[in-house]
Write a protein that holds these residues in place. Structure first.
Motif, PDB file in Angstrom:
ATOM      1  N   ASN A   3      47.335  -2.340  14.030  1.00 27.39           N
ATOM      2  CA  ASN A   3      46.681  -1.124  14.524  1.00 27.39           C
ATOM      3  C   ASN A   3      46.132  -1.308  15.938  1.00 27.39           C
ATOM      4  OD1 ASN A   3      44.388  -2.651  14.223  1.00 27.39           O
ATOM      5  ND2 ASN A   3      43.534  -1.448  12.544  1.00 27.39           N
ATOM      6  N   GLY A   4      46.382  -2.460  16.531  1.00 29.14           N
ATOM      7  CA  GLY A   4      45.956  -2.714  17.903  1.00 29.14           C
ATOM      8  C   GLY A   4      44.537  -3.219  18.055  1.00 29.14           C
ATOM      9  N   LYS A   5      43.787  -3.290  16.959  1.00 32.63           N
ATOM     10  CA  LYS A   5      42.410  -3.772  17.027  1.00 32.63           C
ATOM     11  C   LYS A   5      42.390  -5.292  16.859  1.00 32.63           C
ATOM     12  CE  LYS A   5      40.406   0.396  15.058  1.00 32.63           C
ATOM     13  NZ  LYS A   5      39.882   0.976  13.843  1.00 32.63           N
ATOM     14  N   PRO A   6      41.554  -5.981  17.630  1.00 35.04           N
ATOM     15  CA  PRO A   6      41.457  -7.436  17.451  1.00 35.04           C
ATOM     16  C   PRO A   6      40.746  -7.768  16.137  1.00 35.04           C
ATOM     17  CG  PRO A   6      39.889  -6.691  19.097  1.00 35.04           C
ATOM     18  CD  PRO A   6      40.704  -5.489  18.690  1.00 35.04           C
ATOM     19  N   VAL A   7      41.083  -8.914  15.586  1.00 35.31           N
ATOM     20  CA  VAL A   7      40.406  -9.370  14.369  1.00 35.31           C
ATOM     21  C   VAL A   7      39.793 -10.740  14.671  1.00 35.31           C
ATOM     22  CG1 VAL A   7      42.456 -10.444  13.360  1.00 35.31           C
ATOM     23  CG2 VAL A   7      40.623  -9.706  11.877  1.00 35.31           C
ATOM     24  N   HIS A   8      38.602 -10.956  14.180  1.00 38.62           N
ATOM     25  CA  HIS A   8      37.913 -12.230  14.346  1.00 38.62           C
ATOM     26  C   HIS A   8      37.760 -12.823  12.947  1.00 38.62           C
ATOM     27  CE1 HIS A   8      36.725  -9.656  17.750  1.00 38.62           C
ATOM     28  NE2 HIS A   8      37.026 -10.745  18.419  1.00 38.62           N
ATOM     29  N   PHE A   9      38.538 -13.857  12.693  1.00 32.83           N
ATOM     30  CA  PHE A   9      38.557 -14.441  11.354  1.00 32.83           C
ATOM     31  C   PHE A   9      37.924 -15.812  11.398  1.00 32.83           C
ATOM     32  CE2 PHE A   9      40.493 -16.825   7.882  1.00 32.83           C
ATOM     33  CZ  PHE A   9      40.239 -15.968   6.838  1.00 32.83           C
ATOM     34  N   PRO A  10      36.984 -16.105  10.513  1.00 30.93           N
ATOM     35  CA  PRO A  10      36.523 -15.303   9.383  1.00 30.93           C
ATOM     36  C   PRO A  10      35.326 -14.397   9.694  1.00 30.93           C
ATOM     37  CG  PRO A  10      35.613 -17.503   9.176  1.00 30.93           C
ATOM     38  CD  PRO A  10      36.456 -17.488  10.441  1.00 30.93           C
ATOM     39  N   THR A  11      34.839 -14.395  10.927  1.00 33.30           N
ATOM     40  CA  THR A  11      33.614 -13.673  11.293  1.00 33.30           C
ATOM     41  C   THR A  11      33.572 -12.228  10.799  1.00 33.30           C
ATOM     42  OG1 THR A  11      33.694 -14.991  13.306  1.00 33.30           O
ATOM     43  CG2 THR A  11      32.042 -13.268  13.222  1.00 33.30           C
ATOM     44  N   ASP A  12      34.701 -11.514  10.902  1.00 33.75           N
ATOM     45  CA  ASP A  12      34.739 -10.108  10.478  1.00 33.75           C
ATOM     46  C   ASP A  12      34.648  -9.949   8.959  1.00 33.75           C
ATOM     47  OD1 ASP A  12      35.009  -9.353  13.118  1.00 33.75           O
ATOM     48  OD2 ASP A  12      37.159  -8.941  12.993  1.00 33.75           O
ATOM     49  N   TYR A  13      34.670 -11.055   8.230  1.00 33.06           N
ATOM     50  CA  TYR A  13      34.716 -11.008   6.769  1.00 33.06           C
ATOM     51  C   TYR A  13      33.507 -11.668   6.125  1.00 33.06           C
ATOM     52  CZ  TYR A  13      39.409  -9.307   7.450  1.00 33.06           C
ATOM     53  OH  TYR A  13      40.478  -8.544   7.820  1.00 33.06           O
ATOM     54  N   LYS A  14      32.353 -11.610   6.812  1.00 31.31           N
ATOM     55  CA  LYS A  14      31.116 -12.177   6.259  1.00 31.31           C
ATOM     56  C   LYS A  14      30.829 -11.562   4.887  1.00 31.31           C
ATOM     57  CE  LYS A  14      29.331 -14.763   9.648  1.00 31.31           C
ATOM     58  NZ  LYS A  14      29.863 -16.085   9.522  1.00 31.31           N
ATOM     59  N   GLY A  15      30.442 -12.413   3.940  1.00 34.45           N
ATOM     60  CA  GLY A  15      30.086 -11.933   2.607  1.00 34.45           C
ATOM     61  C   GLY A  15      31.283 -11.691   1.704  1.00 34.45           C
ATOM     62  N   LYS A  16      32.486 -11.938   2.192  1.00 35.34           N
ATOM     63  CA  LYS A  16      33.713 -11.645   1.430  1.00 35.34           C
ATOM     64  C   LYS A  16      34.466 -12.922   1.084  1.00 35.34           C
ATOM     65  CE  LYS A  16      33.279  -7.177   2.286  1.00 35.34           C
ATOM     66  NZ  LYS A  16      33.076  -6.175   1.286  1.00 35.34           N
ATOM     67  N   ILE A  17      35.340 -12.782   0.109  1.00 33.37           N
ATOM     68  CA  ILE A  17      36.364 -13.789  -0.189  1.00 33.37           C
ATOM     69  C   ILE A  17      37.664 -13.177   0.320  1.00 33.37           C
ATOM     70  CG2 ILE A  17      37.649 -14.954  -2.028  1.00 33.37           C
ATOM     71  CD1 ILE A  17      34.779 -16.037  -1.635  1.00 33.37           C
ATOM     72  N   VAL A  18      38.408 -13.934   1.114  1.00 31.73           N
ATOM     73  CA  VAL A  18      39.581 -13.382   1.798  1.00 31.73           C
ATOM     74  C   VAL A  18      40.838 -14.183   1.464  1.00 31.73           C
ATOM     75  CG1 VAL A  18      40.554 -12.739   4.036  1.00 31.73           C
ATOM     76  CG2 VAL A  18      38.073 -12.768   3.726  1.00 31.73           C
ATOM     77  N   LEU A  19      41.897 -13.447   1.144  1.00 34.73           N
ATOM     78  CA  LEU A  19      43.201 -14.071   1.005  1.00 34.73           C
ATOM     79  C   LEU A  19      43.906 -13.914   2.344  1.00 34.73           C
ATOM     80  CD1 LEU A  19      45.161 -15.446  -1.046  1.00 34.73           C
ATOM     81  CD2 LEU A  19      46.244 -13.198  -1.262  1.00 34.73           C
ATOM     82  N   LEU A  20      44.113 -15.023   3.048  1.00 35.17           N
ATOM     83  CA  LEU A  20      44.886 -15.030   4.279  1.00 35.17           C
ATOM     84  C   LEU A  20      46.322 -15.281   3.843  1.00 35.17           C
ATOM     85  CD1 LEU A  20      44.863 -14.918   7.381  1.00 35.17           C
ATOM     86  CD2 LEU A  20      44.461 -17.393   7.375  1.00 35.17           C
ATOM     87  N   ASP A  21      47.149 -14.249   3.934  1.00 38.93           N
ATOM     88  CA  ASP A  21      48.477 -14.252   3.322  1.00 38.93           C
ATOM     89  C   ASP A  21      49.574 -14.187   4.385  1.00 38.93           C
ATOM     90  OD1 ASP A  21      50.463 -14.123   1.371  1.00 38.93           O
ATOM     91  OD2 ASP A  21      50.263 -11.960   1.112  1.00 38.93           O
ATOM     92  N   PHE A  22      50.370 -15.251   4.488  1.00 38.66           N
ATOM     93  CA  PHE A  22      51.499 -15.303   5.416  1.00 38.66           C
ATOM     94  C   PHE A  22      52.754 -14.875   4.669  1.00 38.66           C
ATOM     95  CE2 PHE A  22      48.320 -18.096   7.107  1.00 38.66           C
ATOM     96  CZ  PHE A  22      48.398 -17.927   8.476  1.00 38.66           C
ATOM     97  N   TRP A  23      53.480 -13.904   5.224  1.00 41.24           N
ATOM     98  CA  TRP A  23      54.643 -13.332   4.550  1.00 41.24           C
ATOM     99  C   TRP A  23      55.599 -12.749   5.596  1.00 41.24           C
ATOM    100  CZ3 TRP A  23      56.058  -7.992   4.079  1.00 41.24           C
ATOM    101  CH2 TRP A  23      55.298  -7.141   4.876  1.00 41.24           C
ATOM    102  N   ALA A  24      56.723 -12.190   5.144  1.00 44.94           N
ATOM    103  CA  ALA A  24      57.647 -11.449   6.005  1.00 44.94           C
ATOM    104  C   ALA A  24      58.456 -10.488   5.146  1.00 44.94           C
ATOM    105  CB  ALA A  24      58.580 -12.401   6.751  1.00 44.94           C
TER     106      ALA A  24
END
Length: 137
Positions: A3-24
């Motif tokens: 969507n063109g917005k930058p993401v700061h990982f993991p900073t943008d996900y404070k308080g969360k559990i995140v699945l960082l998923d690599f796929w194609a």
């Protein structure tokens, strides 16, 4: 990010559990695993579970990625730079095969589970364990 917005990982996900998923989109095993990932997202999203996906598709694949996401009901953010295997974040994480996923604590960046612990039926159990640990902490 798609969507063109930058993401700061993991900073943008404070308080969360995140699945960082690599796929194609061209990865058969990735697409075979996707219904399980979609189900886990539906089950745990309201409890503090997020997914950040990184697609290793090559350049000019935006339409294919978007239609694959729609068909597979993938409603979470996608990182895509068109670099395929040389995608910047894939290089950063040393990705040389997909599907590859990491369950990460959004507060600390700690990898809580990876490999077989985030595939198939084990994914739900790993998410539940991580959420329970986070909610107790």
């Amino acid at each position: 990010m798609m969507n063109g917005k930058p993401v700061h990982f993991p900073t943008d996900y404070k308080g969360k559990i995140v699945l960082l998923d690599f796929w194609a989109t061209w990865c058969g095993p990735c697409m075979a695993e996707m219904p399980n990932v979609v189900e886990a997202f539906g089950k745990f999203h309201d409890k503090g579970f997020e997914i950040l996906a990184v697609t290793l598709d090559n350049e000019k694949a935006e339409e294919k990625i978007a239609s694959t996401m729609e068909k597979a009901k993938m409603s979470w953010p996608q990182i895509y730079d068109g670099g395929g295997w040389k995608a910047a974040i894939a290089q950063q994480y040393g990705i040389f095969s997909i599907p590859q996923a990491f369950l990460v604590d959004g507060d600390t960046g700690e990898i809580l589970a990876t490999g077989n612990d985030v595939r198939g039926e084990a994914l739900g159990a790993s998410i539940e364990k991580a959420l329970s640990r986070k909610n107790k902490g």
